[in-house]
Motif scaffolding. Structure first.
Motif, PDB file in Angstrom:
ATOM      1  N   GLU A 178       0.826  -1.207   0.000  1.00  0.00           N
ATOM      2  CA  GLU A 178       0.000   0.000   0.000  1.00  0.00           C
ATOM      3  C   GLU A 178       0.862   1.258   0.000  1.00  0.00           C
ATOM      4  N   LEU A 179       1.947   1.255   0.779  1.00  0.00           N
ATOM      5  CA  LEU A 179       2.836   2.418   0.806  1.00  0.00           C
ATOM      6  C   LEU A 179       3.514   2.607  -0.549  1.00  0.00           C
ATOM      7  N   VAL A 180       3.954   1.515  -1.155  1.00  0.00           N
ATOM      8  CA  VAL A 180       4.593   1.585  -2.468  1.00  0.00           C
ATOM      9  C   VAL A 180       3.617   2.140  -3.499  1.00  0.00           C
ATOM     10  N   ASP A 181       2.394   1.632  -3.492  1.00  0.00           N
ATOM     11  CA  ASP A 181       1.389   2.125  -4.441  1.00  0.00           C
ATOM     12  C   ASP A 181       1.122   3.604  -4.237  1.00  0.00           C
ATOM     13  N   TRP A 182       1.092   4.040  -2.986  1.00  0.00           N
ATOM     14  CA  TRP A 182       0.849   5.451  -2.673  1.00  0.00           C
ATOM     15  C   TRP A 182       1.921   6.332  -3.301  1.00  0.00           C
ATOM     16  N   CYS A 183       3.172   5.937  -3.165  1.00  0.00           N
ATOM     17  CA  CYS A 183       4.275   6.715  -3.741  1.00  0.00           C
ATOM     18  C   CYS A 183       4.235   6.694  -5.265  1.00  0.00           C
ATOM     19  N   ARG A 184       3.949   5.539  -5.837  1.00  0.00           N
ATOM     20  CA  ARG A 184       3.812   5.446  -7.306  1.00  0.00           C
ATOM     21  C   ARG A 184       2.747   6.419  -7.793  1.00  0.00           C
ATOM     22  N   TYR A 185       1.636   6.462  -7.064  1.00  0.00           N
ATOM     23  CA  TYR A 185       0.512   7.304  -7.460  1.00  0.00           C
ATOM     24  C   TYR A 185       0.874   8.787  -7.394  1.00  0.00           C
ATOM     25  N   LEU A 186       1.571   9.202  -6.345  1.00  0.00           N
ATOM     26  CA  LEU A 186       1.917  10.614  -6.192  1.00  0.00           C
ATOM     27  C   LEU A 186       2.986  11.045  -7.184  1.00  0.00           C
ATOM     28  N   VAL A 187       3.976  10.184  -7.420  1.00  0.00           N
ATOM     29  CA  VAL A 187       5.029  10.513  -8.382  1.00  0.00           C
ATOM     30  C   VAL A 187       4.522  10.382  -9.821  1.00  0.00           C
ATOM     31  N   ALA A 188       3.500   9.539 -10.015  1.00  0.00           N
ATOM     32  CA  ALA A 188       2.927   9.277 -11.342  1.00  0.00           C
ATOM     33  C   ALA A 188       3.958   8.639 -12.261  1.00  0.00           C
ATOM     34  N   ASP A 189       4.740   7.714 -11.708  1.00  0.00           N
ATOM     35  CA  ASP A 189       5.737   6.995 -12.493  1.00  0.00           C
ATOM     36  C   ASP A 189       6.088   5.711 -11.757  1.00  0.00           C
TER      37      ASP A 189
END
Length: 338
Positions: A178-189
């Motif tokens: 979930e934390l990894v997905d959150w960062c992916r989503y915010l960085v958009a990459d």
């Protein structure tokens, strides 16, 4: 149009998130049937929603008066309800943390894509009011993220809960995904490499776990360096030390951007800074995250547009976590190939 749904499993968030959201969205969802490993519990919930209790998930999914299932707890079913839904063309909303291998996760993603059903994985951090607002600020005021710090502190006892652990995808993996997905989503990459280290100790009285993960993202236009995310998740404070667990708790996530920075305390508190100073936003008046996610699922099903990015997001997050554990074993930074 009401979406007729069946409930498969009743997880930890049933009372606090899913039940309240379904009641608030009663104009969009109708609970028709409930299946739970504890049949008495299924009967109780079915009575609350004027539905019927069903002893088996296959019987529930095959009913003609069911349009979609809410898969809220894996229990012993594993991925079988999702596969059954694919066979019967039923949409799936899944908050269940499946204990599957990366290979099985890939097979599951392929089956979902081939079936063409609407599928939504519950990823509450990316759908929280504070996250949605931060995405707006990134696009309009703060600019692209270049540093993210995300830390989660949990009781040591929760790591040892055998009901929520499995040999292929233990609890800490699921939280880290979930934390990894959150960062992916915010960085958009997507990250291109990962470095991780682990402190793990088990004995008769303690079950302690701490993991640090560093994600490196590709350099984008306008940034001098590659964006980086620093994540950590720890089960090291005994639950009886509740005050220590909450003492000076760090923000849920801290994001440094080109033109400012932001701090989120989930689900609805956001503080951000730019050249104009400090800005405090409380988004308590926004709809709860449970309602927002179910509303999004409703629109995905009723719009008849094929929705396949959610299983892909969950699969990619799992790939990154697997690479992180490989990095912890080898001591090397591991490249991530997409």
């Amino acid at each position: 149009m009401k979406l007729r749904i069946g409930l498969v499993g009743l997880g930890d968030q049933w009372e606090s998130r899913h039940a309240t959201a379904l009641r608030a969205l009663s104009d969009r969802f109708e609970v028709v049937a409930v299946c739970c490993e504890v049949y008495v519990k299924a009967e109780k919930v079915a009575k609350q929603f004027d539905a019927v209790a069903i002893p088996g998930f296959r019987t529930l999914i095959q009913r003609e008066d069911i349009d979609a299932i809410l898969y809220l707890s894996p229990q012993w079913y594993g991925s079988l309800p999702i596969l059954e839904a694919c066979e019967n063309g039923k949409a799936v909303y899944s908050s269940a943390a499946l204990d599957v291998t990366p290979g099985q996760a890939l097979d599951l993603r392929t089956r979902i894509e081939a079936s063409g059903i609407a599928y939504m994985a519950e990823l509450p951090r990316r759908h929280s009011p504070a996250t949605i607002r931060l995405k707006e600020l990134i696009a309009t005021r703060l600019g692209k993220p270049h540093l993210l710090f995300c830390h989660q502190r949990m009781p040591a006892e929760s790591q040892a809960d055998w009901r929520r652990r499995g040999p292929h995808c233990p609890l800490v993996w699921r939280n880290l995904m979930e934390l990894v997905d959150w960062c992916r989503y915010l960085v958009a990459d997507e990250p291109v490499s990962v470095k991780s280290s682990i402190h793990d100790r088990h004995d008769s009285q303690k079950d302690i776990f701490y993991q640090m993960v560093n994600l490196e993202f590709p350099k984008s236009d306008g940034l001098e360096t590659k964006p980086m995310a620093q994540l950590s998740i720890g089960h090291y404070i005994p639950g009886r030390w509740a005050d220590a667990l909450s003492y000076r708790r760090p923000p849920s996530i801290q994001v440094c951007c080109e033109k400012g920075m932001a701090f989120i305390d989930l689900p609805s508190n956001l503080v951000w800074f730019d050249d104009a100073g400090q800005h405090n936003e409380s988004l308590e008046s926004e709809r709860p995250v449970g309602e927002q996610m179910l509303d999004r699922f409703y629109r995905a099903v009723t719009s008849f547009l094929r929705r396949t990015t959610d299983p892909d997001d969950a699969y990619r997050a799992m790939q990154i976590v697997v690479k992180a554990h490989l990095s912890a074993e080898t001591g090397n930074r591991e490249l991530i190939q997409w």
